[in-house]
Design a protein around this motif. Structure first.
Motif, short mmCIF file in Angstrom:
data_model
loop_
_atom_site.label_atom_id
_atom_site.label_comp_id
_atom_site.label_asym_id
_atom_site.label_seq_id
_atom_site.Cartn_x
_atom_site.Cartn_y
_atom_site.Cartn_z
N SER A 254 -13.67 1.91 3.34
CA SER A 254 -14.57 0.81 3.74
C SER A 254 -15.11 0.03 2.55
N ARG A 255 -14.72 0.41 1.32
CA ARG A 255 -15.27 -0.30 0.16
C ARG A 255 -14.19 -0.93 -0.71
N ALA A 256 -12.91 -0.75 -0.38
CA ALA A 256 -11.84 -1.24 -1.24
C ALA A 256 -11.84 -2.77 -1.24
N PRO A 257 -11.21 -3.36 -2.27
CA PRO A 257 -11.24 -4.82 -2.39
C PRO A 257 -10.61 -5.54 -1.20
N GLU A 258 -9.63 -4.93 -0.56
CA GLU A 258 -8.98 -5.56 0.60
C GLU A 258 -8.75 -4.48 1.65
N LEU A 259 -8.63 -4.93 2.89
CA LEU A 259 -8.38 -4.00 3.99
C LEU A 259 -7.13 -3.16 3.73
N GLU B 136 -5.77 -2.31 0.97
CA GLU B 136 -5.99 -1.34 -0.10
C GLU B 136 -6.88 -0.18 0.39
N ASP B 137 -7.78 -0.51 1.28
CA ASP B 137 -8.59 0.52 1.91
C ASP B 137 -7.70 1.57 2.58
N VAL B 138 -6.70 1.08 3.30
CA VAL B 138 -5.79 1.98 4.00
C VAL B 138 -4.93 2.76 3.00
N ALA B 139 -4.46 2.07 1.95
CA ALA B 139 -3.60 2.74 0.97
C ALA B 139 -4.34 3.87 0.26
N LEU B 140 -5.58 3.59 -0.18
CA LEU B 140 -6.34 4.62 -0.88
C LEU B 140 -6.68 5.76 0.07
N GLY B 141 -6.95 5.42 1.32
CA GLY B 141 -7.21 6.46 2.31
C GLY B 141 -5.99 7.34 2.54
N ASN B 142 -4.82 6.73 2.59
CA ASN B 142 -3.57 7.49 2.75
C ASN B 142 -3.36 8.44 1.59
N ILE B 143 -3.59 7.94 0.38
CA ILE B 143 -3.39 8.77 -0.80
C ILE B 143 -4.38 9.93 -0.79
N ALA B 144 -5.62 9.63 -0.41
CA ALA B 144 -6.62 10.70 -0.34
C ALA B 144 -6.20 11.78 0.65
N LEU B 145 -5.63 11.36 1.78
CA LEU B 145 -5.22 12.35 2.79
C LEU B 145 -4.01 13.15 2.31
N ASP B 146 -3.08 12.50 1.61
CA ASP B 146 -1.96 13.25 1.02
C ASP B 146 -2.50 14.34 0.09
#
Lengths: 272, 118
Positions: A54-59, A61-71
């Motif tokens: 919810s804080r990434a520069p773009e929607l 990127e929000d999803v990408a960082l979330g995916n990496i965190a879940l991996d």
């Protein structure tokens, strides 16, 4: 690998932490200590990256960082499940009920997120390191470690691409993005050296563990290629004192753990 | 998307978004349309759109957003500006049903007497 092993890897049947627990394999205590390090690195970085949601520069990127965190959370769960098998502790016991001094993560992963560039610099170092580590660990004499690495390496390869793409864009972007990327490398690189320290434990686990110093040449050349394309240089920085593998952490980890563990400690035994 | 502080934090504590910074649409990433062919699908189907700074990132973002990185899919991304759409205001004329226009079909016409080989 034994074909009836619960930790076999087949398409569509990737290793899950539940499989490791169900296999009932008890890790050797030294292997468990090594798995704990790998699990803690992944867990702490996953917690850090979760902040961005919810804080990434773009929607996107929000999803990408979330995916990496879940991996990374998946890697952590597998390693911690295996580590805990040595003395009957669950992944939750290890994640939520250890004190700061009992965590064995490197200082790099507990560094603050900072701005987007700083998060990308940290991600660049960790993903390039992890890719070399898991590539080598697939050949571990310990079949469970090898199986976890075989699953993780494919995901980390994607993380590597993601961070490299962003280093390129920030490095070759605006004056401001370039300035931030350079600063991010300055702030991050003092903590990279600790990743490659060989100590008694990894040396004694010859064949099962990967000697961190052996990963340095491939790591260096991979990073150099990315930075060359981005027209950036590695900063000449003094290495920060490490100590994470011995449980000596920076001032950042305590706050991170307080937030990560508060729910489990407020409501012991709760499941969600 | 706009918003979201990129100036970061000093730990895990959230930082209040910088106030009154006007969003800058001029600097926003361009829009891309995403077409996905699933592993058992026969054709690419429009799945949605996303913003990305360039085509490489658009493909990567599309993988995250629309395929969950499943195996066996094909992705197309197209800059939205490259797509020419039909005019919705001319719907009535443009897409008028062929009903009542039987003369468009060969069966409407009767063969003249004496015409052979028809």
């Amino acid at each position: 690998m034994n074909s009836d092993s619960a930790t076999r890897i087949t398409p569509g049947n990737a290793l899950r932490p539940e499989d490791i627990a169900a296999a009932g394999t008890r890790a050797d205590p030294d292997v468990a200590a090594y798995a704990l390090r790998l699990g803690d690195d992944a867990l702490i970085l996953a917690q850090r990256l979760g902040w961005w949601i919810s804080r990434a520069p773009e929607l996107e990127e929000d999803v990408a960082l979330g995916n990496i965190a879940l991996d990374l959370m998946g890697h952590a769960r597998s390693f911690l499940t295996y580590a805990g098998s040595a003395d009957g502790r669950s992944e939750d016991d290890l994640a939520y009920w250890r004190k700061e001094t009992e965590f064995r993560s490197a200082h790099l992963v507990e560094q603050p997120n900072g701005d987007f560039a700083r998060t990308i610099a940290r991600q660049l170092a960790v993903s390039y390191y992890s890719f070399e580590l898991y590539s080598a660990l697939q050949r571990s004499a310990d079949p469970t470690l090898a199986a976890i690495a075989a699953k993780a390496v494919k995901e980390v390869d994607y993380h590597r691409d993601h961070s490299a793409q962003w280093v390129l864009r920030l490095g070759l972007g605006t004056d401001e993005s370039r300035r931030r990327m350079i600063r991010a490398l300055d702030l991050t690189w003092p903590y990279v050296g600790e990743l490659f320290d060989d100590d008694e434990l990894v040396v004694s686990l010859d064949g099962s563990a990967v000697l961190p110093s052996s990963l340095k040449p491939a790591f260096d050349s991979g990073i150099a290629a990315v930075l060359r394309d981005a027209e950036l240089e590695l900063p000449a920085v003094q290495p920060a004192p490490g100590g994470g593998r011995q449980g000596r952490h920076s001032e950042h980890l305590g706050y991170l753990l307080a937030e990560m563990q508060v729910l489990a400690r407020e409501h012991p035994g709760a499941s969600w | 998307m706009t918003g979201g502080s990129t100036t970061g934090d000093d730990g895990s504590r959230p930082v209040a978004a910088a106030p009154a910074v006007p969003s800058a649409p001029a600097a926003a990433w361009p829009l891309w349309e995403v077409f996905v062919r699933s592993s058992r699908g026969l054709s690419h189907v429009h799945a949605g759109s996303l913003h990305a700074p360039d085509a490489d990132m658009a493909v990567r973002n599309a993988r995250d957003l629309y395929t969950r990185r499943n195996e066996g899919v094909s992705l197309w991304v197209v800059p939205a500006s490259a797509i020419i759409a039909s005019d919705p205001d001319s719907k009535g004329r443009f897409f008028e049903s062929p009903q009542g226009k039987d003369y468009r079909h060969a069966t409407y016409y009767t063969a003249s007497e004496g015409v052979k080989h028809l």
